[in-house]
Design a protein around this motif. Structure first.
Motif, PDB file in Angstrom:
ATOM      1  N   SER A  54       0.846  -1.180   0.000  1.00 42.10           N
ATOM      2  CA  SER A  54       0.000   0.000   0.000  1.00 42.10           C
ATOM      3  C   SER A  54       0.884   1.232   0.000  1.00 42.10           C
ATOM      4  CB  SER A  54      -0.927   0.007   1.217  1.00 42.10           C
ATOM      5  OG  SER A  54      -0.158   0.096   2.401  1.00 42.10           O
ATOM      6  N   GLU A  55       0.275   2.342  -0.324  1.00 41.98           N
ATOM      7  CA  GLU A  55       1.020   3.593  -0.315  1.00 41.98           C
ATOM      8  C   GLU A  55       1.399   3.945   1.114  1.00 41.98           C
ATOM      9  OE1 GLU A  55      -2.691   6.654  -0.415  1.00 41.98           O
ATOM     10  OE2 GLU A  55      -2.169   5.554  -2.227  1.00 41.98           O
ATOM     11  N   PRO A  56       2.559   4.557   1.302  1.00 42.63           N
ATOM     12  CA  PRO A  56       2.963   4.887   2.660  1.00 42.63           C
ATOM     13  C   PRO A  56       2.002   5.882   3.307  1.00 42.63           C
ATOM     14  CG  PRO A  56       4.640   5.541   1.055  1.00 42.63           C
ATOM     15  CD  PRO A  56       3.506   4.938   0.306  1.00 42.63           C
ATOM     16  N   ALA A  57       1.654   5.606   4.524  1.00 38.78           N
ATOM     17  CA  ALA A  57       0.736   6.481   5.248  1.00 38.78           C
ATOM     18  C   ALA A  57       1.391   6.910   6.545  1.00 38.78           C
ATOM     19  CB  ALA A  57      -0.571   5.747   5.537  1.00 38.78           C
ATOM     20  N   ARG A  58       0.995   8.066   7.010  1.00 41.76           N
ATOM     21  CA  ARG A  58       1.558   8.563   8.257  1.00 41.76           C
ATOM     22  C   ARG A  58       0.560   8.492   9.392  1.00 41.76           C
ATOM     23  NH1 ARG A  58       3.594  14.089   6.317  1.00 41.76           N
ATOM     24  NH2 ARG A  58       2.289  13.659   4.558  1.00 41.76           N
ATOM     25  N   MET A  59      -0.669   8.067   9.108  1.00 43.09           N
ATOM     26  CA  MET A  59      -1.665   7.890  10.160  1.00 43.09           C
ATOM     27  C   MET A  59      -1.717   6.409  10.508  1.00 43.09           C
ATOM     28  SD  MET A  59      -4.735  10.530   9.184  1.00 43.09           S
ATOM     29  CE  MET A  59      -5.907   9.496   9.973  1.00 43.09           C
ATOM     30  N   ILE A  60      -1.031   6.041  11.586  1.00 46.20           N
ATOM     31  CA  ILE A  60      -0.917   4.637  11.970  1.00 46.20           C
ATOM     32  C   ILE A  60      -1.402   4.475  13.407  1.00 46.20           C
ATOM     33  CG2 ILE A  60       0.674   2.716  12.328  1.00 46.20           C
ATOM     34  CD1 ILE A  60       2.495   3.985  10.226  1.00 46.20           C
ATOM     35  N   VAL A  61      -2.267   3.483  13.608  1.00 47.18           N
ATOM     36  CA  VAL A  61      -2.685   3.101  14.959  1.00 47.18           C
ATOM     37  C   VAL A  61      -2.159   1.686  15.190  1.00 47.18           C
ATOM     38  CG1 VAL A  61      -4.648   2.555  16.443  1.00 47.18           C
ATOM     39  CG2 VAL A  61      -4.725   4.561  14.983  1.00 47.18           C
ATOM     40  N   THR A  62      -1.417   1.515  16.290  1.00 50.85           N
ATOM     41  CA  THR A  62      -0.820   0.225  16.613  1.00 50.85           C
ATOM     42  C   THR A  62      -1.462  -0.328  17.873  1.00 50.85           C
ATOM     43  OG1 THR A  62       1.262   1.021  15.692  1.00 50.85           O
ATOM     44  CG2 THR A  62       1.364  -0.957  17.031  1.00 50.85           C
ATOM     45  N   LEU A  63      -1.871  -1.599  17.794  1.00 51.72           N
ATOM     46  CA  LEU A  63      -2.442  -2.303  18.941  1.00 51.72           C
ATOM     47  C   LEU A  63      -1.460  -3.394  19.356  1.00 51.72           C
ATOM     48  CD1 LEU A  63      -6.043  -2.745  17.512  1.00 51.72           C
ATOM     49  CD2 LEU A  63      -5.282  -1.012  19.112  1.00 51.72           C
ATOM     50  N   THR A  64      -0.965  -3.333  20.590  1.00 45.51           N
ATOM     51  CA  THR A  64       0.019  -4.313  21.047  1.00 45.51           C
ATOM     52  C   THR A  64      -0.664  -5.484  21.740  1.00 45.51           C
ATOM     53  OG1 THR A  64       0.333  -3.201  23.158  1.00 45.51           O
ATOM     54  CG2 THR A  64       1.760  -2.512  21.347  1.00 45.51           C
ATOM     55  N   ALA A  65       0.112  -6.525  21.979  1.00 47.33           N
ATOM     56  CA  ALA A  65      -0.424  -7.731  22.618  1.00 47.33           C
ATOM     57  C   ALA A  65      -0.833  -7.464  24.062  1.00 47.33           C
ATOM     58  CB  ALA A  65       0.620  -8.846  22.566  1.00 47.33           C
ATOM     59  N   CYS A  66      -0.204  -6.497  24.725  1.00 46.06           N
ATOM     60  CA  CYS A  66      -0.543  -6.209  26.126  1.00 46.06           C
ATOM     61  C   CYS A  66      -1.732  -5.252  26.246  1.00 46.06           C
ATOM     62  CB  CYS A  66       0.675  -5.661  26.856  1.00 46.06           C
ATOM     63  SG  CYS A  66       1.307  -4.131  26.197  1.00 46.06           S
ATOM     64  N   GLY A  67      -2.323  -4.828  25.138  1.00 47.29           N
ATOM     65  CA  GLY A  67      -3.528  -4.005  25.178  1.00 47.29           C
ATOM     66  C   GLY A  67      -3.294  -2.514  25.029  1.00 47.29           C
ATOM     67  N   ALA A  68      -2.052  -2.103  24.784  1.00 48.11           N
ATOM     68  CA  ALA A  68      -1.770  -0.675  24.607  1.00 48.11           C
ATOM     69  C   ALA A  68      -2.174  -0.232  23.207  1.00 48.11           C
ATOM     70  CB  ALA A  68      -0.291  -0.395  24.835  1.00 48.11           C
ATOM     71  N   VAL A  69      -2.620   1.027  23.100  1.00 51.56           N
ATOM     72  CA  VAL A  69      -3.023   1.611  21.819  1.00 51.56           C
ATOM     73  C   VAL A  69      -2.115   2.810  21.561  1.00 51.56           C
ATOM     74  CG1 VAL A  69      -4.895   2.693  20.528  1.00 51.56           C
ATOM     75  CG2 VAL A  69      -5.408   0.890  22.174  1.00 51.56           C
ATOM     76  N   TYR A  70      -1.471   2.815  20.391  1.00 53.21           N
ATOM     77  CA  TYR A  70      -0.572   3.906  20.005  1.00 53.21           C
ATOM     78  C   TYR A  70      -1.132   4.587  18.766  1.00 53.21           C
ATOM     79  CZ  TYR A  70       2.989   1.984  23.113  1.00 53.21           C
ATOM     80  OH  TYR A  70       3.678   1.553  24.213  1.00 53.21           O
ATOM     81  N   ALA A  71      -1.231   5.904  18.810  1.00 53.43           N
ATOM     82  CA  ALA A  71      -1.587   6.706  17.639  1.00 53.43           C
ATOM     83  C   ALA A  71      -0.291   7.360  17.188  1.00 53.43           C
ATOM     84  CB  ALA A  71      -2.633   7.744  17.987  1.00 53.43           C
ATOM     85  N   GLY A  72       0.290   6.841  16.112  1.00 46.69           N
ATOM     86  CA  GLY A  72       1.637   7.250  15.726  1.00 46.69           C
ATOM     87  C   GLY A  72       2.604   6.642  16.718  1.00 46.69           C
ATOM     88  N   ALA A  73       3.413   7.453  17.398  1.00 50.76           N
ATOM     89  CA  ALA A  73       4.344   6.959  18.405  1.00 50.76           C
ATOM     90  C   ALA A  73       3.866   7.259  19.818  1.00 50.76           C
ATOM     91  CB  ALA A  73       5.718   7.590  18.182  1.00 50.76           C
ATOM     92  N   GLU A  74       2.690   7.868  19.942  1.00 50.76           N
ATOM     93  CA  GLU A  74       2.169   8.310  21.245  1.00 50.76           C
ATOM     94  C   GLU A  74       1.111   7.344  21.750  1.00 50.76           C
ATOM     95  OE1 GLU A  74      -0.451  12.071  22.805  1.00 50.76           O
ATOM     96  OE2 GLU A  74       0.973  12.394  21.165  1.00 50.76           O
ATOM     97  N   GLU A  75       1.260   6.886  22.985  1.00 50.78           N
ATOM     98  CA  GLU A  75       0.278   5.985  23.569  1.00 50.78           C
ATOM     99  C   GLU A  75      -0.954   6.781  24.023  1.00 50.78           C
ATOM    100  OE1 GLU A  75      -0.085   2.444  26.905  1.00 50.78           O
ATOM    101  OE2 GLU A  75       1.790   3.552  26.707  1.00 50.78           O
ATOM    102  N   VAL A  76      -2.123   6.291  23.631  1.00 48.48           N
ATOM    103  CA  VAL A  76      -3.381   6.943  24.012  1.00 48.48           C
ATOM    104  C   VAL A  76      -4.351   5.877  24.508  1.00 48.48           C
ATOM    105  CG1 VAL A  76      -3.177   8.846  22.372  1.00 48.48           C
ATOM    106  CG2 VAL A  76      -4.343   6.785  21.687  1.00 48.48           C
ATOM    107  N   SER A  77      -5.367   6.319  25.250  1.00 48.10           N
ATOM    108  CA  SER A  77      -6.408   5.378  25.666  1.00 48.10           C
ATOM    109  C   SER A  77      -7.414   5.249  24.517  1.00 48.10           C
ATOM    110  CB  SER A  77      -7.089   5.859  26.944  1.00 48.10           C
ATOM    111  OG  SER A  77      -7.865   7.000  26.671  1.00 48.10           O
ATOM    112  N   ILE A  78      -8.157   4.174  24.537  1.00 46.97           N
ATOM    113  CA  ILE A  78      -9.125   3.923  23.465  1.00 46.97           C
ATOM    114  C   ILE A  78     -10.237   4.972  23.485  1.00 46.97           C
ATOM    115  CG2 ILE A  78     -10.601   2.322  24.730  1.00 46.97           C
ATOM    116  CD1 ILE A  78      -9.465   1.828  21.108  1.00 46.97           C
ATOM    117  N   ASP A  79     -10.523   5.565  24.667  1.00 47.56           N
ATOM    118  CA  ASP A  79     -11.565   6.594  24.768  1.00 47.56           C
ATOM    119  C   ASP A  79     -11.132   7.912  24.126  1.00 47.56           C
ATOM    120  OD1 ASP A  79     -13.087   4.762  26.201  1.00 47.56           O
ATOM    121  OD2 ASP A  79     -12.231   5.414  28.121  1.00 47.56           O
TER     122      ASP A  79
END
Length: 134
Positions: A54-79
């Motif tokens: 896919s084309e490179p995108a800069r809007m990335i949300v990462t979900l880790t195995a321990c339940g953390a949510v990252y928007a880019g490189a910053e950890e945020v809560s799901i709310d």
């Protein structure tokens, strides 16, 4: 002192300067390829046989195995994810969200991220996978 001048073409070509230039280009591309934008969060992506580039995108949300949510490189809560995605969309001016979820993450978390994206006005999203080895 008398110099000889000839109009004959050179019969021998020196390849040493050409190999130096090729080597420098190779080193340049190897070094600059390391600067691809990726978050610092390591996840094991699920495999797919029909994986497409896919084309490179800069809007990335990462979900880790321990339940953390990252928007880019910053950890945020799901709310707080919808407001963070709205903020990212305004800064980056892109409409494609890449979801990088660890293969052990429950599908419920992925659905929550998709809902947050839709609340933020993002209609286009991609779930990132790795190419399966055959």
């Amino acid at each position: 002192m008398k110099f000889k001048s000839s109009k004959e073409p050179l019969s021998i070509f020196a390849y040493s300067s050409l190999t130096d230039i090729v080597m420098l280009l190779l080193i340049f591309f190897l070094l600059t390829s390391q600067f691809v934008i990726q978050t610092g969060v390591k996840v094991k992506l699920p495999g797919s046989k029909t994986n497409e580039k896919s084309e490179p995108a800069r809007m990335i949300v990462t979900l880790t195995a321990c339940g953390a949510v990252y928007a880019g490189a910053e950890e945020v809560s799901i709310d707080l994810l919808p407001s963070k995605l709205t903020e990212m969309k305004a800064q980056i001016n892109q409409d494609n969200l890449i979801i990088r979820a660890d293969k052990t993450v429950a599908i419920e978390m992925v659905i929550k991220v998709i809902d947050a994206a839709k609340i933020s006005g993002i209609e286009k999203f991609t779930i990132e996978t790795e190419k399966e080895q055959l």
